[in-house]
Design a protein around this motif. Structure first.
Motif, PDB file in Angstrom:
ATOM      1  N   HIS A   1      -9.530 -72.522 -60.907  1.00 37.68           N
ATOM      2  CA  HIS A   1     -10.755 -71.844 -60.514  1.00 37.68           C
ATOM      3  C   HIS A   1     -10.667 -71.215 -59.120  1.00 37.68           C
ATOM      4  CE1 HIS A   1     -11.088 -75.940 -58.848  1.00 37.68           C
ATOM      5  NE2 HIS A   1     -11.760 -75.362 -57.850  1.00 37.68           N
ATOM      6  N   SER A   2      -9.523 -71.268 -58.484  1.00 33.19           N
ATOM      7  CA  SER A   2      -9.402 -70.819 -57.094  1.00 33.19           C
ATOM      8  C   SER A   2      -9.300 -69.304 -56.963  1.00 33.19           C
ATOM      9  CB  SER A   2      -8.173 -71.456 -56.438  1.00 33.19           C
ATOM     10  OG  SER A   2      -6.995 -70.997 -57.080  1.00 33.19           O
ATOM     11  N   ARG A   3      -9.052 -68.596 -58.067  1.00 30.83           N
ATOM     12  CA  ARG A   3      -8.876 -67.145 -58.059  1.00 30.83           C
ATOM     13  C   ARG A   3      -7.720 -66.746 -57.146  1.00 30.83           C
ATOM     14  NH1 ARG A   3     -14.505 -64.484 -56.779  1.00 30.83           N
ATOM     15  NH2 ARG A   3     -13.178 -62.617 -56.841  1.00 30.83           N
TER      16      ARG A   3
ATOM     17  N   VAL B   1      -7.275 -62.703 -57.367  1.00 30.10           N
ATOM     18  CA  VAL B   1      -7.791 -62.237 -58.654  1.00 30.10           C
ATOM     19  C   VAL B   1      -9.177 -61.635 -58.433  1.00 30.10           C
ATOM     20  CG1 VAL B   1      -8.408 -62.884 -61.012  1.00 30.10           C
ATOM     21  CG2 VAL B   1      -6.476 -63.996 -59.868  1.00 30.10           C
ATOM     22  N   ALA B   2      -9.277 -60.318 -58.623  1.00 33.60           N
ATOM     23  CA  ALA B   2     -10.555 -59.613 -58.468  1.00 33.60           C
ATOM     24  C   ALA B   2     -11.114 -59.268 -59.841  1.00 33.60           C
ATOM     25  CB  ALA B   2     -10.364 -58.335 -57.643  1.00 33.60           C
TER      26      ALA B   2
ATOM     27  N   SER C   1      -8.339 -71.166 -71.664  1.00 31.87           N
ATOM     28  CA  SER C   1      -8.751 -69.836 -71.223  1.00 31.87           C
ATOM     29  C   SER C   1      -8.023 -69.478 -69.933  1.00 31.87           C
ATOM     30  CB  SER C   1     -10.253 -69.782 -71.011  1.00 31.87           C
ATOM     31  OG  SER C   1     -10.626 -70.735 -70.045  1.00 31.87           O
ATOM     32  N   VAL C   2      -7.868 -68.177 -69.706  1.00 29.65           N
ATOM     33  CA  VAL C   2      -7.156 -67.730 -68.508  1.00 29.65           C
ATOM     34  C   VAL C   2      -7.934 -68.083 -67.248  1.00 29.65           C
ATOM     35  CG1 VAL C   2      -6.204 -65.713 -67.372  1.00 29.65           C
ATOM     36  CG2 VAL C   2      -6.113 -65.898 -69.839  1.00 29.65           C
ATOM     37  N   MET C   3      -9.202 -67.763 -67.281  1.00 28.50           N
ATOM     38  CA  MET C   3     -10.055 -68.084 -66.148  1.00 28.50           C
ATOM     39  C   MET C   3     -11.338 -68.728 -66.658  1.00 28.50           C
ATOM     40  SD  MET C   3      -8.626 -67.208 -63.273  1.00 28.50           S
ATOM     41  CE  MET C   3      -9.952 -67.041 -62.113  1.00 28.50           C
ATOM     42  N   PRO C   4     -11.794 -69.787 -66.068  1.00 27.04           N
ATOM     43  CA  PRO C   4     -13.036 -70.406 -66.527  1.00 27.04           C
ATOM     44  C   PRO C   4     -14.233 -69.538 -66.173  1.00 27.04           C
ATOM     45  CG  PRO C   4     -12.273 -71.470 -64.515  1.00 27.04           C
ATOM     46  CD  PRO C   4     -11.195 -70.502 -64.922  1.00 27.04           C
ATOM     47  N   GLU C   5     -15.253 -69.673 -66.988  1.00 32.06           N
ATOM     48  CA  GLU C   5     -16.480 -68.907 -66.727  1.00 32.06           C
ATOM     49  C   GLU C   5     -17.219 -69.516 -65.535  1.00 32.06           C
ATOM     50  OE1 GLU C   5     -18.799 -68.720 -70.209  1.00 32.06           O
ATOM     51  OE2 GLU C   5     -17.316 -67.603 -71.363  1.00 32.06           O
TER      52      GLU C   5
END
Length: 477
Positions: free
Chosen positions: A75-77, A105-106, A473-477
């Motif tokens: 979750h750190s982007r 990650v934008a 999932s690639v990125m959590p919601e």
């Protein structure tokens, strides 16, 4: 110079950025691969590593030896990549160095998701219509679409009062659907286009395409009356015919002579005709006697039938003599459905031209099972349905009852006609769904032995694919 001094004097990573930005769409979970391609990638996958390396400028001046991810919180982007490179700094002196690059990650919305959010999700639409008061044709067409997976490219399917609308993201997919419809039902179509936007600098335009498709208003078991010239062109068939099957052409039969004719789609639309009587006009009759004439053609057998209206029992002794193509399945004591031409007022120009002696009192259409149908029962088979978006206007109670009645008639047609149900897929119902109908005695003989049932060998098992492991999932919601 020693190795330590060379490392302190020369930095081979100069010109390579240590920080970069990659764009990620949260709706479809895809990453942007410049300039316009969006690709799905899983965290710490080979595809994502390739995407990250391509974002770095200056790597073409060095030799890439190794690359790998450094673990970060999902979750750190932030995505960190460790790179190992080599470069020749002096004559015959190669220096190897390891460094890390941090990617931010934008969030950015892709074009597909933008169209979805803006309700601009389609570029082509197929409007399917038929001018008949029932939906049995669309119920059959829905099963054909499911069997051949013709709906896999649709973005949405909307149910209209008089048909269906299919939406597509590409014009080629709509044309493919149009070709499928022309192969399974007699249709005619016309296309139109609407200009959405234009770019005068690049000389490009954006259009929306609409294909209006009309199905011939002739259905199974309809009674038609052909024009004299058309009947003569179809092997001089009797103008008063019964439609026994509709595919990519309309198949007609003369119940008095077993003469058959096939009306191709192009021929029909050049010389269109309509049904003078439909299934809603069917009258129930009771069969007293059946006398086979020894003439057969395929599954049809010619016979003389003596019958009377079931509504006349106890009122009068009126009986009729009819020649029917169902001599192979009708027996004394059966009940059948037919068109009562003796008392029906038909408003048709071609019908008015017929000689009175050539018009029969009754045209028998099919055998019926009224006593067995009255018993409530659960079918051991079922059909799949398309995921459709209904109209915003709620149907009235009468309309809902009409829809349920059309669906029940469609299921009965499948049970009674083996050739009809052979073109679609039937599936086994739930294990707890059993046939609860009890045999009922019909006047004169039992319907139990003749009642049409679908054998278990004709049914298919539905394939349910369940994933044992959840794909992260690639990125959590």
């Amino acid at each position: 110079m020693c190795e330590t001094c060379i490392r302190s004097e020369v930095d081979i990573t100069e010109g390579i950025p240590k920080q970069a930005t990659i764009h990620f769409c949260r709706n479809c979970e895809r990453y942007l691969q410049p300039p316009t391609q969006w690709i799905p990638c899983v965290l710490e996958s080979r595809e994502l590593l390739t995407l990250c390396i391509k974002k770095l400028k200056g790597l073409n001046k060095v030799r890439l030896i190794d690359a790998g991810f450094i673990w970060t919180e999902p979750h750190s982007r932030r995505i960190k990549v460790k790179l190992t490179i080599q470069k020749e700094v002096f004559a015959n002196t190669i220096l190897q160095q390891m460094f890390q690059v941090e990617y931010v990650v934008a969030y950015q919305q892709c074009e597909d998701c933008t169209r979805v959010m803006a309700q601009n999700t389609w570029k082509a639409m197929v409007q399917l219509r038929q001018k008949v008061p029932h939906k049995r044709t669309f119920l059959y067409l829905e099963q054909l679409i499911l069997k051949h997976s013709a709906h896999k490219d649709t973005t949405n399917v909307k149910e209209r009062r008089d048909g269906l609308d299919f939406y597509y993201a590409s014009r080629s997919h709509a044309v493919k659907m149009l070709d499928f419809l022309q192969a399974v039902v007699p249709v005619r179509s016309k296309s139109s286009e609407q200009l959405i936007s234009t770019d005068i600098h690049n000389n490009t335009s954006n259009y929306k395409f609409t294909y209006s498709v009309e199905i011939a208003p002739i259905c199974k078991d309809d009674l038609v009356c052909l024009a004299p010239k058309m009947a003569q062109s179809l092997s001089n068939i009797n103008p008063l015919c019964l439609c026994y099957r509709v595919g990519n052409s309309v198949n007609l039969i003369d119940p008095h002579t077993l003469t058959m004719a096939e009306v191709q789609s192009g021929l029909y639309w050049r010389n269109p005709f309509s049904a003078i009587l439909a299934t809603k006009d069917l009258v129930e009759y009771y069969v007293f006697d059946v006398e086979p004439l020894g003439v057969s053609r395929g599954r049809f057998t010619l016979a003389d039938v003596t019958l009377a209206r079931t509504s006349d029992f106890g009122k009068n002794d009126t009986s009729f003599f009819a020649r029917s193509h169902l001599g192979g399945i009708l027996k004394p004591g059966d009940t059948c459905l037919g068109y009562d031409l003796a008392t029906t007022n038909v408003n048709d120009t071609n019908f008015d031209r017929l000689d009175a002696g050539r018009i029969p009192d009754v045209v028998i259409v099919k055998k019926s099972y009224p006593n067995r149908r009255k018993k409530s029962r659960t079918r051991h088979w079922r059909l799949k349905t398309l995921t459709k978006e209904e109209e915003d206007v709620l149907p009235r109670k009468q309309d809902q009852e009409k829809i349920e009645q059309d669906y029940e008639l469609f299921l009965r047609d499948l049970e009674e006609d083996p050739e009809f149900r052979a073109t679609i897929n039937l599936y086994k119902a739930d294990e707890n769904a059993t046939n609860t109908a009890a045999p009922a005695a019909a006047p004169g003989r039992s319907e139990e032995e003749d009642f049409p049932e679908i054998a278990l060998e004709e049914l298919m098992n539905e394939l349910n694919i369940e994933e044992d492991e959840e794909v992260p999932s690639v990125m959590p919601e």
